[in-house]
Scaffold this active site. Structure first.
Site, PDB file in Angstrom:
ATOM      1  CE  LYS A  10     -73.063  -9.010  -7.793  1.00 60.41           C
ATOM      2  NZ  LYS A  10     -74.476  -8.582  -7.611  1.00 60.41           N
ATOM      3  CE1 TYR A  50     -76.109 -12.480  -4.358  1.00 61.48           C
ATOM      4  CE2 TYR A  50     -75.795 -13.721  -6.366  1.00 61.48           C
ATOM      5  CZ  TYR A  50     -75.564 -12.590  -5.606  1.00 61.48           C
ATOM      6  OH  TYR A  50     -74.784 -11.570  -6.095  1.00 61.48           O
ATOM      7  NE  ARG A  91     -73.072  -3.631   1.499  1.00 62.08           N
ATOM      8  CZ  ARG A  91     -73.992  -4.444   0.972  1.00 62.08           C
ATOM      9  NH1 ARG A  91     -73.633  -5.495   0.252  1.00 62.08           N
ATOM     10  NH2 ARG A  91     -75.261  -4.199   1.132  1.00 62.08           N
ATOM     11  CB  THR A  97     -78.778  -3.385  -3.528  1.00 60.67           C
ATOM     12  OG1 THR A  97     -78.209  -3.639  -2.247  1.00 60.67           O
ATOM     13  CG2 THR A  97     -79.027  -4.688  -4.252  1.00 60.67           C
ATOM     14  NE  ARG A 108     -73.344  -3.347  -5.775  1.00 66.15           N
ATOM     15  CZ  ARG A 108     -73.865  -3.982  -4.738  1.00 66.15           C
ATOM     16  NH1 ARG A 108     -74.602  -3.321  -3.849  1.00 66.15           N
ATOM     17  NH2 ARG A 108     -73.683  -5.272  -4.583  1.00 66.15           N
ATOM     18  CG  ASN A 122     -75.328  -5.013  -8.190  1.00 72.09           C
ATOM     19  OD1 ASN A 122     -74.723  -6.037  -8.478  1.00 72.09           O
ATOM     20  ND2 ASN A 122     -76.196  -4.943  -7.196  1.00 72.09           N
ATOM     21  CG  HIS A 125     -71.086 -10.048  -3.364  1.00 71.75           C
ATOM     22  ND1 HIS A 125     -72.352 -10.019  -2.828  1.00 71.75           N
ATOM     23  CD2 HIS A 125     -70.268 -10.526  -2.385  1.00 71.75           C
ATOM     24  CE1 HIS A 125     -72.303 -10.474  -1.580  1.00 71.75           C
ATOM     25  NE2 HIS A 125     -71.048 -10.789  -1.287  1.00 71.75           N
ATOM     26  CD  GLU A 136     -71.151 -12.923   1.222  1.00 69.41           C
ATOM     27  OE1 GLU A 136     -72.348 -12.677   1.023  1.00 69.41           O
ATOM     28  OE2 GLU A 136     -70.251 -12.070   1.072  1.00 69.41           O
TER      29      GLU A 136
HETATM   30  N1  UDP Z   1     -80.947  -8.083  -6.551  1.00 67.93           N
HETATM   31  C1  UDP Z   1     -81.848  -7.768  -7.568  1.00 67.93           C
HETATM   32  N2  UDP Z   1     -83.046  -7.175  -7.220  1.00 67.93           N
HETATM   33  C2  UDP Z   1     -83.362  -6.872  -5.938  1.00 67.93           C
HETATM   34  C3  UDP Z   1     -82.443  -7.183  -4.918  1.00 67.93           C
HETATM   35  C4  UDP Z   1     -81.252  -7.780  -5.261  1.00 67.93           C
HETATM   36  O1  UDP Z   1     -81.579  -8.024  -8.729  1.00 67.93           O
HETATM   37  O2  UDP Z   1     -84.460  -6.335  -5.695  1.00 67.93           O
HETATM   38  C5  UDP Z   1     -79.656  -8.712  -6.908  1.00 67.93           C
HETATM   39  C6  UDP Z   1     -78.523  -7.696  -7.054  1.00 67.93           C
HETATM   40  O3  UDP Z   1     -77.658  -8.141  -8.096  1.00 67.93           O
HETATM   41  C7  UDP Z   1     -77.860  -7.791  -5.693  1.00 67.93           C
HETATM   42  C8  UDP Z   1     -78.004  -9.284  -5.373  1.00 67.93           C
HETATM   43  O4  UDP Z   1     -79.290  -9.614  -5.887  1.00 67.93           O
HETATM   44  O5  UDP Z   1     -76.517  -7.352  -5.740  1.00 67.93           O
HETATM   45  C9  UDP Z   1     -77.940  -9.608  -3.894  1.00 67.93           C
HETATM   46  O6  UDP Z   1     -78.900  -8.871  -3.210  1.00 67.93           O
HETATM   47  P1  UDP Z   1     -78.621  -8.226  -1.777  1.00 67.93           P
HETATM   48  O7  UDP Z   1     -79.927  -7.786  -1.231  1.00 67.93           O
HETATM   49  O8  UDP Z   1     -77.805  -9.176  -0.961  1.00 67.93           O
HETATM   50  O9  UDP Z   1     -77.791  -6.899  -2.158  1.00 67.93           O
HETATM   51  P2  UDP Z   1     -76.231  -6.566  -2.066  1.00 67.93           P
HETATM   52  O10 UDP Z   1     -75.721  -7.131  -0.770  1.00 67.93           O
HETATM   53  O11 UDP Z   1     -75.557  -7.189  -3.269  1.00 67.93           O
HETATM   54  O12 UDP Z   1     -76.152  -5.066  -2.103  1.00 67.93           O
HETATM   55 MG    MG Z   2     -75.958  -8.992   0.031  1.00 72.05          MG
END
Ligand code: UDP
Ligand code: MG
Length: 167
Positions: A10, A50, A91, A97, A108, A122, A125, A136
């Protein structure tokens, strides 16, 4: 099980000069990179990527973040990692996250932060499951950009398509 996953470095990862560090961590998995590119993220792609978060209060900020508006780095590095359990391996190396809750030695956990506006920056992705990975990868790459046949594709002839070629 062999599968494939979308990884994005990112804009915060690029701005913090973490590309090498992140790729080194990912190389621990021994997975293969089968596609990669740097691109400018359009609003359309950001909102599609998103879409599952569109009702969240941080959605607008999240779109600004992934488009690079916050970091003045309007680019993302996109890759497809492929191999045995690619999705779960990447992952787990990425970590949770929320960077404050992520294992401190995960990517992260090491490099992420929470902004004062509450967005989790973080640095990368990674697709969460097979369905998401397929959606995706097809969103970010065309079949001719991926060097293995991961999903069925077909060839078409396009007429009157404007294309940039070297001048
Ligand atoms: N995100 C955030 N606050 C939250 C949840 C998500 O800022 O409470 C952002 C964060 O950058 C995250 C992205 O939104 O990586 C996508 O969220 P997701 O729940 O899909 O998490 P990921 O799959 O990236 O772990
Ligand atoms: Mg996600």
């Amino acid at each position: 099980m062999i599968n494939q996953t979308l990884v994005l470095i990112k804009p915060d990862g690029l701005k913090k000069s973490l590309t090498g560090n992140i790729l080194t961590r990912l190389s621990e998995t021994k997975l293969e990179i089968v596609a990669s590119k740097i691109l400018k993220v359009t609003k359309e792609l950001a909102e599609k990527h998103y879409a599952h978060l569109k009702n969240e209060p941080f959605f607008g900020e999240l779109i600004n973040y992934i488009m690079g508006d916050i970091h003045e780095r309007r680019k993302v590095m996109a890759m497809v990692y492929w191999g045995e359990d690619a999705i779960s391996k990447v992952r787990s190396l990425a970590g949770a996250t929320n960077p404050e809750e992520a294992n401190p030695v995960s990517i992260r956990g090491q490099y992420g932060r929470i902004t004062t506006k509450g967005v989790y920056e973080n640095v990368l992705h990674a697709s969460a499951n097979e369905k998401e990975a397929e959606q995706e990868i097809k969103m970010w790459f065309s079949p001719n950009e991926v060097i293995v046949d991961i999903y069925p594709s077909r060839e078409i002839i396009k007429n009157n398509v404007k294309e940039k070629v070297w001048g």
